[in-house]
Design a protein around this motif. Structure first.
Motif, PDB file in Angstrom:
ATOM      1  N   UNK A 302      11.287  -7.070   2.119  1.00  0.00           N
ATOM      2  CA  UNK A 302      11.312  -5.775   2.813  1.00  0.00           C
ATOM      3  C   UNK A 302      10.018  -5.614   3.590  1.00  0.00           C
ATOM      4  N   UNK A 303      10.123  -5.548   4.909  1.00  0.00           N
ATOM      5  CA  UNK A 303       8.977  -5.337   5.785  1.00  0.00           C
ATOM      6  C   UNK A 303       8.966  -3.888   6.252  1.00  0.00           C
ATOM      7  N   UNK A 304       7.955  -3.131   5.841  1.00  0.00           N
ATOM      8  CA  UNK A 304       7.797  -1.750   6.288  1.00  0.00           C
ATOM      9  C   UNK A 304       6.559  -1.644   7.160  1.00  0.00           C
ATOM     10  N   UNK A 305       6.783  -1.304   8.423  1.00  0.00           N
ATOM     11  CA  UNK A 305       5.705  -1.085   9.380  1.00  0.00           C
ATOM     12  C   UNK A 305       5.506   0.425   9.505  1.00  0.00           C
ATOM     13  N   UNK A 306       4.294   0.898   9.219  1.00  0.00           N
ATOM     14  CA  UNK A 306       4.022   2.342   9.222  1.00  0.00           C
ATOM     15  C   UNK A 306       2.631   2.616   9.755  1.00  0.00           C
ATOM     16  N   UNK A 307       2.466   2.641  11.083  1.00  0.00           N
ATOM     17  CA  UNK A 307       1.143   2.924  11.648  1.00  0.00           C
ATOM     18  C   UNK A 307       0.691   4.340  11.318  1.00  0.00           C
ATOM     19  N   UNK A 308      -0.599   4.528  11.001  1.00  0.00           N
ATOM     20  CA  UNK A 308      -1.112   5.856  10.648  1.00  0.00           C
ATOM     21  C   UNK A 308      -1.016   6.826  11.818  1.00  0.00           C
ATOM     22  N   UNK A 309      -0.945   8.108  11.481  1.00  0.00           N
ATOM     23  CA  UNK A 309      -0.910   9.159  12.486  1.00  0.00           C
ATOM     24  C   UNK A 309      -1.530  10.414  11.905  1.00  0.00           C
ATOM     25  N   UNK A 310      -2.103  11.252  12.740  1.00  0.00           N
ATOM     26  CA  UNK A 310      -2.666  12.547  12.315  1.00  0.00           C
ATOM     27  C   UNK A 310      -3.556  12.395  11.081  1.00  0.00           C
ATOM     28  N   UNK A 316      -1.390  13.641   5.277  1.00  0.00           N
ATOM     29  CA  UNK A 316      -1.177  12.275   5.743  1.00  0.00           C
ATOM     30  C   UNK A 316      -2.094  11.297   5.024  1.00  0.00           C
ATOM     31  N   UNK A 317      -3.272  11.739   4.680  1.00  0.00           N
ATOM     32  CA  UNK A 317      -4.160  10.919   3.857  1.00  0.00           C
ATOM     33  C   UNK A 317      -3.528  10.691   2.494  1.00  0.00           C
ATOM     34  N   UNK A 318      -2.914  11.735   1.957  1.00  0.00           N
ATOM     35  CA  UNK A 318      -2.291  11.659   0.640  1.00  0.00           C
ATOM     36  C   UNK A 318      -1.109  10.702   0.618  1.00  0.00           C
ATOM     37  N   UNK A 319      -0.251  10.770   1.629  1.00  0.00           N
ATOM     38  CA  UNK A 319       0.931   9.903   1.607  1.00  0.00           C
ATOM     39  C   UNK A 319       0.546   8.443   1.818  1.00  0.00           C
ATOM     40  N   UNK A 320      -0.500   8.191   2.596  1.00  0.00           N
ATOM     41  CA  UNK A 320      -0.938   6.800   2.784  1.00  0.00           C
ATOM     42  C   UNK A 320      -1.416   6.212   1.460  1.00  0.00           C
ATOM     43  N   UNK A 321      -2.173   6.996   0.719  1.00  0.00           N
ATOM     44  CA  UNK A 321      -2.659   6.535  -0.575  1.00  0.00           C
ATOM     45  C   UNK A 321      -1.485   6.305  -1.542  1.00  0.00           C
ATOM     46  N   UNK A 322      -0.531   7.239  -1.563  1.00  0.00           N
ATOM     47  CA  UNK A 322       0.602   7.131  -2.474  1.00  0.00           C
ATOM     48  C   UNK A 322       1.455   5.896  -2.174  1.00  0.00           C
ATOM     49  N   UNK A 323       1.661   5.608  -0.890  1.00  0.00           N
ATOM     50  CA  UNK A 323       2.481   4.456  -0.525  1.00  0.00           C
ATOM     51  C   UNK A 323       1.790   3.136  -0.888  1.00  0.00           C
ATOM     52  N   UNK A 324       0.489   3.081  -0.679  1.00  0.00           N
ATOM     53  CA  UNK A 324      -0.242   1.864  -1.058  1.00  0.00           C
ATOM     54  C   UNK A 324      -0.124   1.608  -2.558  1.00  0.00           C
ATOM     55  N   UNK A 325      -0.244   2.683  -3.336  1.00  0.00           N
ATOM     56  CA  UNK A 325      -0.127   2.532  -4.791  1.00  0.00           C
ATOM     57  C   UNK A 325       1.288   2.133  -5.196  1.00  0.00           C
ATOM     58  N   UNK A 326       2.288   2.720  -4.542  1.00  0.00           N
ATOM     59  CA  UNK A 326       3.675   2.414  -4.871  1.00  0.00           C
ATOM     60  C   UNK A 326       4.027   0.976  -4.511  1.00  0.00           C
TER      61      UNK A 326
END
Length: 466
Positions: A302-310, A316-326
């Motif tokens: 599974x390749x998920x491409x998700x460039x940061x925004x805002x 948005x800081x929170x969801x980036x951290x949560x996804x990295x941990x997941x």
């Protein structure tokens, strides 16, 4: 022929060689080049001054005038980071628990719209048509009307429009809808969004709604105005993307990806890093696939491409951290020495590279929790090989689901249901895949980005004046 004046939060780069094919920028540029006109909006520059300038910078390219306006830091913070993206964005995406409301940002939002209107007003001719885009600029027409300007003005909302029961959460909901009624034409992605707007007019504003027939929209009478509201599903440049995908599949990036898979099947997701896209739920659904159907372990990536925004907004800081941990947890539980289940990339790629990736992917996984349209779904379909196409797994809460019922339609909140859909997509017979893809491609070819643009401009030309 009347000039077209396009107003959007950001203006495409004046150096058109820097633009990618497809999307709103190309559609808008094509319309402007055809009729001549102005593209007006924020320059992207934030000034360390006490106040924003009230006169735009002008740059002429052929018959097209680019008019861009700088903002001071306070205005940018209150208008853009504040009310637009911490209030309207979560509200319009059905996430009231994430929205922040303050009088300061509401006032900043109105102030910047007034500054923009003041900057554009002297540039307008009496027979111009003004086409305003998206939630950042809802009050724009009202500010022009207050200056005595009577040109035809249209608005297109690129996000969903919330149900009245949700919209009333914000204190200035009546002002927002009143401002929408200052336009002659208000466009939405889907009939669902149109119905939500009409229900507010009926039950909250005490206005009148007159249906005009299938696909023709509704005549709205409210706040002393008469206007047309209608659905205009935005799309992509399908023929161009089909052509790009045929050659992009042989590009260096696509070859590197193909070699790295070592014969494994590929599921792909491409989204901005945003809480509306349902990425945590998507990761959990892929994990459920590996749990429920272990035969896919070491056989599917599974390749998920998700460039940061805002990145200045805390959510948005929170969801980036949560996804990295997941992603780390799932990979830690399932990875082998020669296989990592989830490839999670926080970077962007050009359209040609993405077209090659789409072409290689056996499944396109597009599962937003709420989305106005979601053009990734359409891009994935357009990039497939018609002889051996992949399968689109699509959220029922994306506007694209209304146009592409042949996709595997799923509820993104149901991780087991999405996992079952992924299993079916990965094992679907070739003939069924061809039939589904052919039906979706037919829809995309009939409703291109050019059709969207021309149908909107035609409706604005004929929209009733108040």
């Amino acid at each position: 022929m009347s000039r077209l004046v396009v107003v959007s939060n950001r203006v495409a780069p004046i150096d058109e060689s820097k633009q990618t094919a497809g999307g709103l920028a190309v559609a808008v540029l094509a319309a402007l080049k055809k009729s001549g006109g102005i593209w007006f909006g924020w320059s992207g520059t934030v000034l360390d001054t006490d106040a924003s300038p009230t006169e735009p910078s002008l740059h002429q390219v052929g018959k097209l005038t680019y008019a861009t306006q700088d903002l001071c830091r306070r205005d940018w913070d209150e208008y853009y980071n504040g009310f637009a993206n911490q209030t309207l964005w979560p509200l319009f995406h059905y996430r009231p628990g994430l929205l922040s409301v303050s009088r300061r940002t509401m006032e900043g939002y109105d102030r910047v719209n007034a500054i923009f209107a003041t900057g554009l007003a002297p540039l307008l001719r009496p027979d111009d048509m003004v086409w305003v885009h998206d939630y950042h600029l809802i009050p724009f027409a009202r500010n022009l009307r207050d200056k005595g300007l009577g040109q035809r003005m249209g608005f297109f909302l690129h996000t969903p429009f919330p149900a009245p029961e949700l919209l009333v959460v914000v204190p200035n909901h009546r002002d927002l809808v009143r401002d929408l009624c200052a336009y002659d034409l208000v466009g939405f992605h889907t009939e669902v969004d149109l119905r939500c707007f009409a229900n507010y007019i009926r039950y909250e504003a005490g206005g009148e709604v007159e249906p005009l027939g299938p696909g023709q929209g509704m005549l709205i009478r409210a706040f002393g105005r008469q206007l047309l509201a209608r659905a205009f599903p935005i799309s992509i440049d399908t023929p161009a993307l089909e052509s790009v995908a045929r050659t992009a599949a042989r590009s260096r990036h696509a070859e590197r990806l193909r070699e790295s898979l070592v014969g494994r099947r590929l599921i792909i997701g491409v989204d901005r890093l945003d809480y509306s896209k349902g990425l945590p739920q998507r990761f959990e659904a892929f994990e459920q696939l590996l749990v429920s159907f272990p035969e896919h372990c070491n056989r599917v990536s599974f390749l998920q491409i998700a460039p940061p925004t805002r990145e200045d907004v805390p959510e948005y800081v929170s969801i980036r951290r949560a996804l990295s941990e997941l992603a780390g947890r799932i990979n830690g539980n399932f990875a082998e020495f020669d296989w990592v289940p989830i490839r999670y990339l926080n970077k962007s790629f050009g359209q040609r590279v993405l077209a090659g990736f789409y072409r290689l992917a056996h499944v396109g996984l597009v599962t937003p929790l709420r989305d106005g349209m979601n053009l990734v779904a359409k891009e994935y379909v357009a990039c497939q090989d018609p002889e051996d196409p992949g399968v689109l797994v699509l959220s029922e809460f994306a506007g694209a689901a209304h146009e592409l019922p042949e996709a595997m339609i799923v509820n993104p909140f149901d991780s087991e249901g999405v996992a079952d859909a992924l299993q079916r997509a990965l094992t679907m017979p070739l003939e069924e895949r061809r039939e589904r893809h052919a039906a979706m491609l037919k829809t995309l070819r009939a409703n291109s980005i050019g059709h969207w643009r021309e149908s909107y401009v035609d409706a604005l030309t004929r929209a009733p004046y108040a």
